[in-house]
Design a protein around this motif. Structure first.
Motif, PDB file in Angstrom:
ATOM      1  N   ARG A   4     -10.381  -2.130  -8.063  1.00  0.00           N
ATOM      2  CA  ARG A   4     -10.698  -2.404  -9.466  1.00  0.00           C
ATOM      3  C   ARG A   4     -10.545  -3.873  -9.843  1.00  0.00           C
ATOM      4  NH1 ARG A   4      -9.270   2.600  -8.685  1.00  0.00           N
ATOM      5  NH2 ARG A   4      -9.817   4.319 -10.108  1.00  0.00           N
ATOM      6  N   GLY A   5     -10.145  -4.688  -8.893  1.00  0.00           N
ATOM      7  CA  GLY A   5     -10.002  -6.109  -9.165  1.00  0.00           C
ATOM      8  C   GLY A   5      -8.753  -6.469  -9.956  1.00  0.00           C
ATOM      9  N   VAL A   6      -7.776  -5.567  -9.987  1.00  0.00           N
ATOM     10  CA  VAL A   6      -6.540  -5.827 -10.718  1.00  0.00           C
ATOM     11  C   VAL A   6      -5.576  -6.651  -9.875  1.00  0.00           C
ATOM     12  CG1 VAL A   6      -4.569  -4.771 -11.913  1.00  0.00           C
ATOM     13  CG2 VAL A   6      -6.835  -3.693 -12.019  1.00  0.00           C
ATOM     14  N   VAL A   7      -5.548  -6.395  -8.566  1.00  0.00           N
ATOM     15  CA  VAL A   7      -4.754  -7.207  -7.641  1.00  0.00           C
ATOM     16  C   VAL A   7      -5.696  -7.854  -6.635  1.00  0.00           C
ATOM     17  CG1 VAL A   7      -2.770  -5.677  -7.921  1.00  0.00           C
ATOM     18  CG2 VAL A   7      -4.285  -5.371  -5.949  1.00  0.00           C
ATOM     19  N   HIS A   8      -5.196  -8.867  -5.984  1.00  0.00           N
ATOM     20  CA  HIS A   8      -6.042  -9.644  -5.070  1.00  0.00           C
ATOM     21  C   HIS A   8      -6.128  -9.032  -3.679  1.00  0.00           C
ATOM     22  CE1 HIS A   8      -5.179 -12.400  -8.369  1.00  0.00           C
ATOM     23  NE2 HIS A   8      -6.290 -12.996  -8.042  1.00  0.00           N
ATOM     24  N   SER A   9      -5.052  -8.356  -3.236  1.00  0.00           N
ATOM     25  CA  SER A   9      -5.102  -7.737  -1.913  1.00  0.00           C
ATOM     26  C   SER A   9      -4.003  -6.705  -1.786  1.00  0.00           C
ATOM     27  CB  SER A   9      -4.966  -8.794  -0.800  1.00  0.00           C
ATOM     28  OG  SER A   9      -3.775  -9.556  -0.954  1.00  0.00           O
ATOM     29  N   ALA A  10      -4.190  -5.762  -0.839  1.00  0.00           N
ATOM     30  CA  ALA A  10      -3.229  -4.697  -0.578  1.00  0.00           C
ATOM     31  C   ALA A  10      -2.776  -4.802   0.875  1.00  0.00           C
ATOM     32  CB  ALA A  10      -3.868  -3.337  -0.842  1.00  0.00           C
ATOM     33  N   HIS A  11      -1.481  -4.535   1.113  1.00  0.00           N
ATOM     34  CA  HIS A  11      -0.904  -4.752   2.442  1.00  0.00           C
ATOM     35  C   HIS A  11      -0.063  -3.549   2.857  1.00  0.00           C
ATOM     36  CE1 HIS A  11      -2.220  -8.954   2.227  1.00  0.00           C
ATOM     37  NE2 HIS A  11      -1.978  -8.804   0.935  1.00  0.00           N
ATOM     38  N   VAL A  12       0.173  -3.436   4.169  1.00  0.00           N
ATOM     39  CA  VAL A  12       0.716  -2.210   4.748  1.00  0.00           C
ATOM     40  C   VAL A  12       2.121  -1.880   4.258  1.00  0.00           C
ATOM     41  CG1 VAL A  12       1.401  -1.081   6.891  1.00  0.00           C
ATOM     42  CG2 VAL A  12      -0.746  -2.361   6.789  1.00  0.00           C
ATOM     43  N   GLY A  13       3.032  -2.838   4.228  1.00  0.00           N
ATOM     44  CA  GLY A  13       4.417  -2.562   3.856  1.00  0.00           C
ATOM     45  C   GLY A  13       5.021  -3.723   3.094  1.00  0.00           C
ATOM     46  N   ALA A  14       6.307  -3.600   2.768  1.00  0.00           N
ATOM     47  CA  ALA A  14       6.974  -4.627   1.968  1.00  0.00           C
ATOM     48  C   ALA A  14       7.007  -5.968   2.697  1.00  0.00           C
ATOM     49  CB  ALA A  14       8.386  -4.175   1.622  1.00  0.00           C
ATOM     50  N   GLU A  15       7.444  -5.945   3.950  1.00  0.00           N
ATOM     51  CA  GLU A  15       7.550  -7.189   4.704  1.00  0.00           C
ATOM     52  C   GLU A  15       6.194  -7.862   4.847  1.00  0.00           C
ATOM     53  OE1 GLU A  15       9.112  -8.750   9.103  1.00  0.00           O
ATOM     54  OE2 GLU A  15       9.620  -6.733   8.394  1.00  0.00           O
TER      55      GLU A  15
ATOM     56  N   LYS B 229       0.804  -1.233   0.000  1.00  0.00           N
ATOM     57  CA  LYS B 229       0.000   0.000   0.000  1.00  0.00           C
ATOM     58  C   LYS B 229       0.833   1.277   0.000  1.00  0.00           C
ATOM     59  CE  LYS B 229      -4.054  -1.566   2.667  1.00  0.00           C
ATOM     60  NZ  LYS B 229      -4.792  -1.327   3.922  1.00  0.00           N
ATOM     61  N   ASP B 230       1.951   1.273   0.704  1.00  0.00           N
ATOM     62  CA  ASP B 230       2.623   2.537   1.006  1.00  0.00           C
ATOM     63  C   ASP B 230       3.677   2.943  -0.018  1.00  0.00           C
ATOM     64  OD1 ASP B 230       4.091   0.299   1.922  1.00  0.00           O
ATOM     65  OD2 ASP B 230       5.301   1.563   3.234  1.00  0.00           O
ATOM     66  N   ARG B 231       3.896   2.125  -1.026  1.00  0.00           N
ATOM     67  CA  ARG B 231       4.840   2.506  -2.078  1.00  0.00           C
ATOM     68  C   ARG B 231       4.542   1.702  -3.337  1.00  0.00           C
ATOM     69  NH1 ARG B 231      11.153   1.776  -1.128  1.00  0.00           N
ATOM     70  NH2 ARG B 231      10.925   3.781  -0.034  1.00  0.00           N
ATOM     71  N   GLY B 232       4.690   2.354  -4.469  1.00  0.00           N
ATOM     72  CA  GLY B 232       4.615   1.643  -5.738  1.00  0.00           C
ATOM     73  C   GLY B 232       3.271   1.784  -6.420  1.00  0.00           C
ATOM     74  N   PHE B 233       3.286   1.574  -7.719  1.00  0.00           N
ATOM     75  CA  PHE B 233       2.052   1.604  -8.492  1.00  0.00           C
ATOM     76  C   PHE B 233       2.177   0.655  -9.675  1.00  0.00           C
ATOM     77  CE2 PHE B 233       4.629   5.457  -9.446  1.00  0.00           C
ATOM     78  CZ  PHE B 233       5.090   5.121 -10.702  1.00  0.00           C
ATOM     79  N   LEU B 234       1.026   0.258 -10.191  1.00  0.00           N
ATOM     80  CA  LEU B 234       0.947  -0.470 -11.452  1.00  0.00           C
ATOM     81  C   LEU B 234       0.698   0.562 -12.552  1.00  0.00           C
ATOM     82  CD1 LEU B 234      -1.325  -3.504 -10.461  1.00  0.00           C
ATOM     83  CD2 LEU B 234       1.184  -3.390 -10.475  1.00  0.00           C
TER      84      LEU B 234
END
Length: 229
Positions: free
Chosen positions: A173-184, A121-126
């Protein structure tokens, strides 16, 4: 380059280093070599593959600097990526991409070539950047996007507005299955999902063959434009 680690029944493929993980022939060949090792590994009733990347990028797409606007080099990169996608589609186990950084253009295609995409969630985009950088979307990209993203309006947003989707936007939008707080947390969630899938006890060969049925349109399109390995 990449590394391959096995934790129980989970294979973890890591794109190493702090660069942009541009998909030039060297990196793609390294990933394909890792997948061959997965296939050749000890027999197991059920396994799963988790793909992760170090640094700020999952993959920033084709290595256009390496290509130097050379059409043969661009075609070589595309052909290599198509072979990699074909191998992911036929891999005899569930596949999960843990996207903890930017995934752009061909890098987004690589992520979507997995069965499941979990995103930070906190970094990056498609981001399908072709419109912004003046490139025409390859036909086979479109076929894969149609198979993976059912909503035509979302596909148009991604392709015809070059939208940069955060994890939360992509999940809605159903592009990814889930979003999470950080990398780890994203990687841990991907590994947990892999473990849950392994517990189902599916026959990997049957799983892989069923995936090839689901994504037959992609394989047919790839088959018309790729040559050897």
């Amino acid at each position: 380059m990449c590394t391959l680690e096995k934790r129980g029944d989970i294979y973890i493929l890591t794109l190493t280093g702090s660069d942009e993980h541009r998909l030039n022939p060297t990196l793609v060949d390294s990933i394909r070599s890792a997948l061959r090792r997965v296939r050749a590994g000890p027999a197991s009733p059920s396994s799963a593959l988790v793909t992760i990347a170090e640094g700020k990028f999952f993959s920033n797409g084709f290595d256009l600097a390496w290509a130097h606007s050379s059409q043969p080099r661009l075609e070589l990169m595309s052909a290599k990526l198509q072979l990699l996608v074909k191998e992911l589609i036929s891999l005899p186990m569930p596949t999960i991409a843990a996207v903890t950084g930017h995934a752009s253009a061909a890098g987004m295609i690589l992520a979507l070539s997995h069965d499941y995409v979990l995103m930070r969630k906190d970094r990056g985009f498609l981001y399908m950047s072709e419109l912004d950088i003046g490139l025409v979307l390859p036909d086979w990209f479109m076929v894969l996007l149609k198979c993976k993203i059912g909503d035509a309006k979302v596909r148009s947003e991604i392709i015809l507005t070059a939208a940069k989707l955060t994890a939360e936007m992509a999940a809605v939008r159903g592009v990814v299955h889930s979003a999470h707080v950080g990398a780890e947390e994203t990687v841990e969630a991907a590994i947990r999902l892999g473990q849950e899938l392994v517990k189902r006890g599916w026959d990997g060969n049957v799983y892989g063959k069923n995936r090839t049925v689901v994504l037959n349109e992609v394989l047919e399109k790839i088959g018309t434009v790729t040559g050897g390995g």
